[in-house]
Design a protein around this motif. Sequence first.
Motif, PDB file in Angstrom:
ATOM      1  N   PHE A  65       0.912  -1.315   0.013  1.00 11.89           N
ATOM      2  CA  PHE A  65      -0.214  -0.087  -0.013  1.00 11.89           C
ATOM      3  C   PHE A  65       0.918   1.226  -0.088  1.00 11.89           C
ATOM      4  O   PHE A  65       1.914   1.507   0.481  1.00 11.89           O
ATOM      5  CB  PHE A  65      -0.716   0.031   1.387  1.00 11.89           C
ATOM      6  N   SER A  66       0.171   2.280  -0.665  1.00 13.21           N
ATOM      7  CA  SER A  66       0.991   3.819  -0.680  1.00 13.21           C
ATOM      8  C   SER A  66      -0.091   4.601  -0.811  1.00 13.21           C
ATOM      9  O   SER A  66      -1.129   4.418  -1.308  1.00 13.21           O
ATOM     10  CB  SER A  66       2.049   3.742  -1.473  1.00 13.21           C
ATOM     11  N   VAL A  67       0.198   5.778  -0.137  1.00 11.77           N
ATOM     12  CA  VAL A  67      -0.572   7.058  -0.253  1.00 11.77           C
ATOM     13  C   VAL A  67       0.260   8.123  -0.865  1.00 11.77           C
ATOM     14  O   VAL A  67       1.430   8.365  -0.739  1.00 11.77           O
ATOM     15  CB  VAL A  67      -1.237   7.378   1.044  1.00 11.77           C
ATOM     16  N   GLU A  68      -0.640   9.007  -1.578  1.00 13.82           N
ATOM     17  CA  GLU A  68      -0.131  10.266  -2.007  1.00 13.82           C
ATOM     18  C   GLU A  68      -1.122  11.329  -2.224  1.00 13.82           C
ATOM     19  O   GLU A  68      -2.281  11.258  -2.365  1.00 13.82           O
ATOM     20  CB  GLU A  68       0.516   9.928  -3.432  1.00 13.82           C
ATOM     21  N   ARG A  69      -0.424  12.515  -1.931  1.00 15.51           N
ATOM     22  CA  ARG A  69      -1.109  13.855  -2.481  1.00 15.51           C
ATOM     23  C   ARG A  69      -0.497  14.439  -3.632  1.00 15.51           C
ATOM     24  O   ARG A  69       0.340  15.016  -3.402  1.00 15.51           O
ATOM     25  CB  ARG A  69      -1.386  14.487  -1.108  1.00 15.51           C
ATOM     26  N   PRO A  70      -0.907  14.207  -4.597  1.00 18.55           N
ATOM     27  CA  PRO A  70      -0.143  14.576  -5.795  1.00 18.55           C
ATOM     28  C   PRO A  70      -0.426  16.009  -6.096  1.00 18.55           C
ATOM     29  O   PRO A  70       0.560  16.598  -6.866  1.00 18.55           O
ATOM     30  CB  PRO A  70      -0.620  13.573  -7.015  1.00 18.55           C
ATOM     31  N   ASP A  71      -1.686  16.704  -5.676  1.00 19.26           N
ATOM     32  CA  ASP A  71      -1.713  17.792  -5.790  1.00 19.26           C
ATOM     33  C   ASP A  71      -2.618  18.609  -4.670  1.00 19.26           C
ATOM     34  O   ASP A  71      -2.638  17.962  -3.791  1.00 19.26           O
ATOM     35  CB  ASP A  71      -2.429  18.237  -7.327  1.00 19.26           C
ATOM     36  N   GLY A  72      -3.044  19.652  -4.841  1.00 15.65           N
ATOM     37  CA  GLY A  72      -3.742  20.420  -3.741  1.00 15.65           C
ATOM     38  C   GLY A  72      -4.846  19.660  -3.365  1.00 15.65           C
ATOM     39  O   GLY A  72      -5.567  20.281  -2.331  1.00 15.65           O
ATOM     40  N   SER A  73      -5.587  18.920  -4.281  1.00 18.74           N
ATOM     41  CA  SER A  73      -6.893  18.508  -3.915  1.00 18.74           C
ATOM     42  C   SER A  73      -7.072  17.129  -3.930  1.00 18.74           C
ATOM     43  O   SER A  73      -8.018  16.374  -3.089  1.00 18.74           O
ATOM     44  CB  SER A  73      -7.869  19.107  -4.989  1.00 18.74           C
ATOM     45  N   ASN A  74      -6.239  16.165  -4.453  1.00 16.75           N
ATOM     46  CA  ASN A  74      -6.498  14.797  -4.658  1.00 16.75           C
ATOM     47  C   ASN A  74      -5.721  14.175  -3.515  1.00 16.75           C
ATOM     48  O   ASN A  74      -4.556  14.559  -3.094  1.00 16.75           O
ATOM     49  CB  ASN A  74      -6.111  14.117  -6.090  1.00 16.75           C
ATOM     50  N   PHE A  75      -6.162  12.835  -2.974  1.00 17.12           N
ATOM     51  CA  PHE A  75      -5.485  12.039  -2.174  1.00 17.12           C
ATOM     52  C   PHE A  75      -5.720  10.731  -2.732  1.00 17.12           C
ATOM     53  O   PHE A  75      -6.948  10.243  -2.876  1.00 17.12           O
ATOM     54  CB  PHE A  75      -6.092  12.330  -0.877  1.00 17.12           C
ATOM     55  N   THR A  76      -4.730   9.936  -2.793  1.00 22.09           N
ATOM     56  CA  THR A  76      -4.797   8.564  -3.445  1.00 22.09           C
ATOM     57  C   THR A  76      -4.426   7.432  -2.659  1.00 22.09           C
ATOM     58  O   THR A  76      -3.412   7.781  -1.910  1.00 22.09           O
ATOM     59  CB  THR A  76      -3.990   8.619  -4.908  1.00 22.09           C
ATOM     60  N   LEU A  77      -4.899   6.302  -2.747  1.00 19.75           N
ATOM     61  CA  LEU A  77      -4.452   5.049  -2.221  1.00 19.75           C
ATOM     62  C   LEU A  77      -4.065   4.005  -3.231  1.00 19.75           C
ATOM     63  O   LEU A  77      -4.829   3.918  -4.120  1.00 19.75           O
ATOM     64  CB  LEU A  77      -5.510   4.569  -1.354  1.00 19.75           C
ATOM     65  N   LYS A  78      -2.809   3.622  -3.255  1.00 18.81           N
ATOM     66  CA  LYS A  78      -2.049   2.683  -4.375  1.00 18.81           C
ATOM     67  C   LYS A  78      -2.089   1.457  -3.645  1.00 18.81           C
ATOM     68  O   LYS A  78      -1.445   1.188  -2.673  1.00 18.81           O
ATOM     69  CB  LYS A  78      -0.891   3.326  -5.101  1.00 18.81           C
ATOM     70  N   ILE A  79      -2.829   0.160  -4.420  1.00 21.26           N
ATOM     71  CA  ILE A  79      -2.278  -1.067  -3.917  1.00 21.26           C
ATOM     72  C   ILE A  79      -1.458  -1.621  -5.097  1.00 21.26           C
ATOM     73  O   ILE A  79      -2.039  -1.626  -6.223  1.00 21.26           O
ATOM     74  CB  ILE A  79      -3.410  -1.969  -3.874  1.00 21.26           C
ATOM     75  N   ARG A  80      -0.255  -2.052  -4.990  1.00 18.51           N
ATOM     76  CA  ARG A  80       0.736  -2.403  -5.975  1.00 18.51           C
ATOM     77  C   ARG A  80       0.339  -3.778  -6.707  1.00 18.51           C
ATOM     78  O   ARG A  80       0.298  -3.806  -8.113  1.00 18.51           O
ATOM     79  CB  ARG A  80       1.973  -2.588  -5.413  1.00 18.51           C
ATOM     80  N   SER A  81       0.098  -4.627  -6.007  1.00 17.78           N
ATOM     81  CA  SER A  81      -0.192  -6.032  -6.503  1.00 17.78           C
ATOM     82  C   SER A  81      -1.349  -6.568  -5.578  1.00 17.78           C
ATOM     83  O   SER A  81      -1.155  -7.102  -4.714  1.00 17.78           O
ATOM     84  CB  SER A  81       0.831  -7.033  -6.551  1.00 17.78           C
ATOM     85  N   THR A  82      -2.587  -6.415  -6.194  1.00 21.13           N
ATOM     86  CA  THR A  82      -3.834  -6.809  -5.128  1.00 21.13           C
ATOM     87  C   THR A  82      -3.969  -8.311  -5.263  1.00 21.13           C
ATOM     88  O   THR A  82      -3.666  -9.180  -6.040  1.00 21.13           O
ATOM     89  CB  THR A  82      -5.201  -6.395  -6.168  1.00 21.13           C
TER      90      THR A  82
END
Lengths: 116, 114
Positions: A65-82
């Motif tokens: 799992f990883s999280v990122e706030r790539p810009d001022g509005s979005n917040f993402t959750l990535k699952i690398r290999s489900t």
Amino acid sequence: EPEVTQTPSHQVTQMGQEVILRCVPISNHLYFYWYRQILGQKVEFLVSFYNNEISEKSEIFDDQFSVERPDGSNFTLKIRSTKLEDSAMYFCASSGGRDRVLDEQFFGPGTRLTVL
Amino acid sequence: SQQGEEDPQALSIQEGENATMNCSYKTSINNLQWYRQNSGRGLVHLILIRSNEREKHSGRLRVTLDTSKKSSSLLITASRAADTASYFCATGLGMDMGRRALTFGSGTRLQVQP
């Protein structure tokens, strides 16, 4: 009333594939969270994020799992290999805006992730 | 140990009646929050009560907190069919402890018959 939004509402993926779940928190909030709810089970905390870094994470939130706030509005959750057991409803939440009680967490409608 | 366990697990009442749901928890908390979830949908924040508060009201909702018994109750007065949902309590240690994670209970499924 401002609200947390999430996309997509439903994501179907094959085991081993990467998925990115997207969230737009309430605009003046400072703290962001991901939770998940496996069907028929409790809502479980995954991770909290503040000031562009993870402030707390649970045992569930492993290296896949990883999280990122790539810009001022979005917040993402990535699952690398489900994995099959990642199938769940994933909720984004935010808290802590100006004039707001910092502890009140407001949740989005969720993304239902189905791993085949 | 389980943090935030609600009872009853399911409750069925007639429209106009009051509904009471209880939540028990194990550890010390800073705050306790109640959420509603309609089937397959997101969590709607209802009310937050802090550990130094005993009772709080919001519209038809009344929440009590007894920290000596580590329990809380949610009362919905004059229930409506639209109140049909699952209700969850969630406990927090508080921002000032550097802990922001909420721990959720299993929920009470409330059915209000019209």
